[in-house]
Design a protein around this motif. Sequence first.
Motif, PDB file in Angstrom:
ATOM      1  N   THR A  31       0.789  -1.236   0.000  1.00 49.90           N
ATOM      2  CA  THR A  31       0.000   0.000   0.000  1.00 49.90           C
ATOM      3  C   THR A  31       0.825   1.293   0.000  1.00 49.90           C
ATOM      4  O   THR A  31       0.423   2.244  -0.667  1.00 49.90           O
ATOM      5  N   VAL A  91      -1.217 -10.047   4.901  1.00 49.56           N
ATOM      6  CA  VAL A  91      -1.904  -8.816   5.300  1.00 49.56           C
ATOM      7  C   VAL A  91      -2.117  -8.762   6.805  1.00 49.56           C
ATOM      8  O   VAL A  91      -1.856  -7.747   7.447  1.00 49.56           O
ATOM      9  N   ARG A  95      -0.503  -5.333   8.786  1.00 47.45           N
ATOM     10  CA  ARG A  95      -1.783  -4.656   8.550  1.00 47.45           C
ATOM     11  C   ARG A  95      -1.723  -3.343   7.788  1.00 47.45           C
ATOM     12  O   ARG A  95      -2.573  -3.061   6.979  1.00 47.45           O
ATOM     13  N   GLN A  99      -2.346  -5.003   1.176  1.00 53.12           N
ATOM     14  CA  GLN A  99      -3.782  -5.093   0.982  1.00 53.12           C
ATOM     15  C   GLN A  99      -4.030  -6.096  -0.143  1.00 53.12           C
ATOM     16  O   GLN A  99      -3.242  -6.177  -1.083  1.00 53.12           O
ATOM     17  N   ARG A 101      -6.394  -7.025  -3.223  1.00 53.64           N
ATOM     18  CA  ARG A 101      -7.363  -6.380  -4.110  1.00 53.64           C
ATOM     19  C   ARG A 101      -7.834  -7.369  -5.174  1.00 53.64           C
ATOM     20  O   ARG A 101      -7.113  -8.297  -5.544  1.00 53.64           O
TER      21      ARG A 101
END
Length: 106
Positions: A31, A91, A95, A99, A101
């Motif tokens: 991310t 993930v 955290r 991510q 997707r």
Amino acid sequence: MSGVWVFDDNGVIRLAAAEGEARRRKVLVHTPTNEEMTSYTVLKNKLRSVGWEVYYEDSEMVQFHKPSSVDLISLPADFAKLKPRHLYDIVVRNRNLFQVRDIQSH
């Protein structure tokens, strides 16, 4: 949810894609850089940058360990065999960095 529920080879129940419906593929994204993890080389570099080390590696499995914790990430040695459960495992242990997707494919 409507559709057809099926059992996969591991006995896990899932919702099958309807005929004509686009199939969704999962991708792991770093991310902070919005970069897709496309190989173990890329993933290893990102994990190493936050303190993960390769703990064990052979022809069937790659494991990462973070010395500051008891966490262990176990993945298939073939990057193409990563499943959503493997992606979500990464993930959960990172955290704010990764991510999962959906990518639509036909």
